[in-house]
Design a protein around this motif. Structure first.
Motif, PDB file in Angstrom:
ATOM      1  N   ILE A   1      -4.996  -3.674   7.622  1.00 34.03           N
ATOM      2  CA  ILE A   1      -5.136  -3.747   6.165  1.00 34.03           C
ATOM      3  C   ILE A   1      -6.434  -3.126   5.654  1.00 34.03           C
ATOM      4  N   ASN A   2      -7.383  -2.829   6.559  1.00 31.28           N
ATOM      5  CA  ASN A   2      -8.620  -2.178   6.131  1.00 31.28           C
ATOM      6  C   ASN A   2      -8.649  -0.696   6.440  1.00 31.28           C
ATOM      7  N   HIS A   3      -7.552  -0.150   6.942  1.00 31.26           N
ATOM      8  CA  HIS A   3      -7.521   1.269   7.265  1.00 31.26           C
ATOM      9  C   HIS A   3      -7.552   2.091   5.969  1.00 31.26           C
ATOM     10  N   PRO A   4      -8.261   3.222   5.964  1.00 28.68           N
ATOM     11  CA  PRO A   4      -8.328   4.038   4.741  1.00 28.68           C
ATOM     12  C   PRO A   4      -6.967   4.433   4.189  1.00 28.68           C
ATOM     13  N   LYS A   5      -5.989   4.680   5.055  1.00 30.73           N
ATOM     14  CA  LYS A   5      -4.681   5.132   4.574  1.00 30.73           C
ATOM     15  C   LYS A   5      -3.872   4.016   3.910  1.00 30.73           C
ATOM     16  N   VAL A   6      -4.314   2.790   4.057  1.00 31.91           N
ATOM     17  CA  VAL A   6      -3.643   1.667   3.393  1.00 31.91           C
ATOM     18  C   VAL A   6      -4.224   1.435   2.002  1.00 31.91           C
ATOM     19  N   GLN A   7      -5.372   2.018   1.725  1.00 35.53           N
ATOM     20  CA  GLN A   7      -6.081   1.719   0.486  1.00 35.53           C
ATOM     21  C   GLN A   7      -5.375   2.168  -0.796  1.00 35.53           C
ATOM     22  N   PRO A   8      -4.598   3.267  -0.806  1.00 35.43           N
ATOM     23  CA  PRO A   8      -3.869   3.573  -2.055  1.00 35.43           C
ATOM     24  C   PRO A   8      -2.974   2.424  -2.509  1.00 35.43           C
ATOM     25  N   THR A   9      -2.270   1.798  -1.558  1.00 38.31           N
ATOM     26  CA  THR A   9      -1.394   0.682  -1.911  1.00 38.31           C
ATOM     27  C   THR A   9      -2.194  -0.518  -2.404  1.00 38.31           C
TER      28      THR A   9
ATOM     29  N   LEU B   1       2.592  -3.719  -0.052  1.00 44.43           N
ATOM     30  CA  LEU B   1       2.405  -3.388   1.366  1.00 44.43           C
ATOM     31  C   LEU B   1       3.676  -3.734   2.140  1.00 44.43           C
ATOM     32  N   THR B   2       4.204  -2.761   2.854  1.00 40.40           N
ATOM     33  CA  THR B   2       5.338  -2.996   3.739  1.00 40.40           C
ATOM     34  C   THR B   2       4.835  -2.891   5.168  1.00 40.40           C
ATOM     35  N   LEU B   3       4.922  -3.996   5.895  1.00 40.83           N
ATOM     36  CA  LEU B   3       4.279  -4.094   7.204  1.00 40.83           C
ATOM     37  C   LEU B   3       5.271  -4.582   8.245  1.00 40.83           C
ATOM     38  N   ALA B   4       5.114  -4.091   9.470  1.00 43.29           N
ATOM     39  CA  ALA B   4       5.927  -4.560  10.591  1.00 43.29           C
ATOM     40  C   ALA B   4       5.009  -5.023  11.712  1.00 43.29           C
TER      41      ALA B   4
ATOM     42  N   GLY C   1      13.643   2.577   0.965  1.00 42.62           N
ATOM     43  CA  GLY C   1      14.447   3.762   0.700  1.00 42.62           C
ATOM     44  C   GLY C   1      14.314   4.816   1.781  1.00 42.62           C
ATOM     45  N   GLY C   2      14.037   4.354   3.007  1.00 41.16           N
ATOM     46  CA  GLY C   2      13.916   5.269   4.136  1.00 41.16           C
ATOM     47  C   GLY C   2      12.530   5.848   4.342  1.00 41.16           C
ATOM     48  N   ILE C   3      11.562   5.482   3.495  1.00 44.41           N
ATOM     49  CA  ILE C   3      10.205   6.041   3.620  1.00 44.41           C
ATOM     50  C   ILE C   3       9.465   5.452   4.820  1.00 44.41           C
ATOM     51  N   GLY C   4       9.557   4.151   5.022  1.00 45.78           N
ATOM     52  CA  GLY C   4       8.915   3.520   6.162  1.00 45.78           C
ATOM     53  C   GLY C   4       7.787   2.584   5.781  1.00 45.78           C
ATOM     54  N   CYS C   5       7.194   1.968   6.794  1.00 39.77           N
ATOM     55  CA  CYS C   5       6.155   0.950   6.609  1.00 39.77           C
ATOM     56  C   CYS C   5       4.794   1.565   6.313  1.00 39.77           C
ATOM     57  N   THR C   6       4.028   0.861   5.508  1.00 41.85           N
ATOM     58  CA  THR C   6       2.643   1.249   5.260  1.00 41.85           C
ATOM     59  C   THR C   6       1.846   1.226   6.559  1.00 41.85           C
ATOM     60  N   ALA C   7       2.050   0.175   7.358  1.00 38.16           N
ATOM     61  CA  ALA C   7       1.363   0.037   8.638  1.00 38.16           C
ATOM     62  C   ALA C   7       2.242  -0.774   9.579  1.00 38.16           C
TER      63      ALA C   7
ATOM     64  N   ASP D   1       8.843   5.191  14.702  1.00 34.11           N
ATOM     65  CA  ASP D   1      10.060   5.314  13.906  1.00 34.11           C
ATOM     66  C   ASP D   1       9.959   4.542  12.587  1.00 34.11           C
ATOM     67  N   LEU D   2       9.258   3.414  12.601  1.00 31.66           N
ATOM     68  CA  LEU D   2       9.176   2.557  11.423  1.00 31.66           C
ATOM     69  C   LEU D   2       8.103   2.982  10.425  1.00 31.66           C
ATOM     70  N   VAL D   3       7.051   3.635  10.887  1.00 27.77           N
ATOM     71  CA  VAL D   3       5.908   3.903  10.012  1.00 27.77           C
ATOM     72  C   VAL D   3       6.194   5.090   9.093  1.00 27.77           C
ATOM     73  N   GLN D   4       5.623   5.050   7.909  1.00 33.12           N
ATOM     74  CA  GLN D   4       5.797   6.120   6.941  1.00 33.12           C
ATOM     75  C   GLN D   4       4.861   7.288   7.243  1.00 33.12           C
ATOM     76  N   ALA D   5       5.100   8.423   6.603  1.00 34.01           N
ATOM     77  CA  ALA D   5       4.129   9.512   6.648  1.00 34.01           C
ATOM     78  C   ALA D   5       2.830   9.031   6.008  1.00 34.01           C
ATOM     79  N   PHE D   6       1.702   9.448   6.576  1.00 25.81           N
ATOM     80  CA  PHE D   6       0.392   8.940   6.188  1.00 25.81           C
ATOM     81  C   PHE D   6       0.302   7.436   6.433  1.00 25.81           C
ATOM     82  N   GLY D   7       1.020   6.954   7.450  1.00 28.30           N
ATOM     83  CA  GLY D   7       0.968   5.544   7.804  1.00 28.30           C
ATOM     84  C   GLY D   7       0.025   5.291   8.960  1.00 28.30           C
ATOM     85  N   VAL D   8      -0.042   4.019   9.341  1.00 33.38           N
ATOM     86  CA  VAL D   8      -0.997   3.562  10.352  1.00 33.38           C
ATOM     87  C   VAL D   8      -0.268   2.749  11.418  1.00 33.38           C
ATOM     88  N   ILE D   9      -0.547   3.030  12.676  1.00 28.98           N
ATOM     89  CA  ILE D   9      -0.086   2.195  13.783  1.00 28.98           C
ATOM     90  C   ILE D   9      -1.314   1.606  14.461  1.00 28.98           C
TER      91      ILE D   9
END
Length: 427
Positions: free
Chosen positions: A191-199, A229-232, A307-313, A329-337
């Motif tokens: 949740i502190n990753h820079p790519k999560v900050q837009p959400t 935030l959509t998280l798995a 809608g098929g975009i994927g998880c934030t992280a 497979d679950l993470v979105q583009a510009f997402g975080v694992i």
């Protein structure tokens, strides 16, 4: 003394009598172990996957009492970590799963899991804590002194801290050795990753990283889904449950909207996670959606949610290539694992081109448990509704057993027939 020992090549656990460890270096401490735990990471060596071929004492989670200290300890230890000055024989301590000096550049930055002088308990390099006694090198930089809580920071008042240490069971405090700090670490990194900050901020990349509000340009306003935030969480063993509880608490504290899917192929683990979630007080659940699913059902729910975009992280808490494939497979583009599972030799299950094509960020590796202790302790105190019991459906700890049950406990844990097991070396 009695000790639980692993014999190569695999699946061979024996309880044997070996010599009680002695002080070898001035910075050493000898701890009488009151409780030790069985961890998922122990299974890598147990299965013969750890690249280990030497008999050794197992285990890297233990709590106990100081019975002997090297010559470095005492009032003369100025300029060193506080424990060198105030640690005493008789003090109650819990140890992180790795040794760290607490004094080098790496430790000063808080990356204690990768101290150049570090070592992992429960390996041929450093005998483990599933024994009646254990030697702790660099103990002044490593141990947590539960008899003197002034040696770590906390958000709790001194009165709250003292009351918590008096009231918490050792079975609960033992979680501070590994699984709870690791779960907190996974959630914190996500949740502190820079790519999560837009959400989180409601501002697009890269404006979300600037301190000022700025002026409106060509940006279209965010939708409600954009701010959710959509998280798995992949893997619902003990660490996965700790990560889930920690993530929920952080989101509730920050009042962030979220959807979380917790995933495991084993039904008993999914049922445990459901029971834990049901037991969490409202203050630790937040206002978002939390569901538990099998792998295939989880894929469908994420597709439906986004809608098929994927998880934030995605938090990967397993440590194998199939889990990483699912995370990708679950993470979105510009997402975080964020991966805190212990991975072996097989190469990562995706190519550089795949990583490039999704702009995906990967955080891998061992939790710096010594640095994470204060946050983990505070969460342990807050969430005694799930961390405080033994053997209940919602309890993280399933069993407290003696050493004679060691071989069967390893077998059952490896097969997913039992969850967290704690050993009493003196039973």
């Amino acid at each position: 003394m009695k000790a639980i020992r692993w014999h190569p090549p695999s699946y061979d656990i024996r309880v044997e009598r070996i010599a009680v460890p002695e002080i070898q270096q001035p910075d050493d401490a000898i701890v009488k172990v009151t409780l030790a735990a069985l961890c998922g990471s122990d299974l890598h060596i147990y299965r013969g996957h750890g690249g280990v071929d030497k008999i050794h004492t197992c285990g890297h989670e233990f709590i106990g009492e100081i019975v002997s200290l090297g010559s470095s300890y005492g009032s003369h230890a100025e300029g060193r970590p506080k424990l060198y000055s105030n640690l005493k024989v008789g003090d109650k301590v819990v140890s992180p799963f790795t040794v760290n000096c607490g004094e080098c550049h790496v430790c000063r930055l808080g990356y204690t899991a990768r101290c150049p002088e570090g070592a992992l308990f429960g390996t041929p390099v450093l005998e483990g804590g599933q024994a009646q006694y254990v030697r702790v090198p660099k103990a002044g930089g490593t141990l947590f002194n539960l008899s003197n809580p002034s040696t770590w920071s906390t958000t709790l008042s001194n009165e709250e801290k003292e009351r918590a240490l008096t009231g918490l069971a050792d079975t609960s405090l033992l979680m501070l050795a590994d699984i709870l700090p690791t779960g907190v670490f996974a959630a914190l990194q996500a949740i502190n990753h820079p790519k999560v900050q837009p959400t989180i901020t409601g501002r697009p990349w890269p404006l979300c990283l600037s301190s000022g509000t700025g002026t409106t340009g060509n940006e279209v306003p965010f939708t409600t889904d954009d701010r959710t935030l959509t998280l798995a969480i992949i893997g619902l063993g003990p660490v996965g449950i700790c990560a889930s509880v920690s993530l929920l608490d952080a989101l509730a504290t920050r009042r962030l909207p979220f959807r979380i899917v917790a995933i495991d192929p084993i039904e008993s683990r999914r049922e445990k996670m459901k029971a834990v979630y049901a037991a969490i007080g409202e203050s630790g659940k937040g206002s978002g959606q939390f569901i538990v699913h099998s792998i295939e059902d989880a894929k469908l729910i994420v597709k439906d949610w986004t809608g098929g975009i994927g998880c934030t992280a995605v938090l990967e808490v397993v440590g194998n290539t199939s889990a990483l494939t699912l995370a990708y497979d679950l993470v979105q583009a510009f997402g975080v694992i964020t991966s805190v599972g212990v991975h072996g030799e097989p190469p990562l299950p995706f190519t550089g081109r795949q990583a490039y094509n999704k702009n995906v960020s990967f955080d891998f590796g061992r939790c710096p448990a010594r640095a994470m202790f204060p946050m983990a302790f505070d969460l342990l105190v807050k969430r005694q509704d799930v961390f405080g019991g033994v053997g209940r459906p919602e309890s993280l700890i399933d069993k407290l057993v003696d050493f004679d049950s060691a071989a069967e406990s390893y077998r059952a844990f490896e097969k997913g027939e039992v969850g967290k097991v704690i050993f009493d070396p003196w039973k």
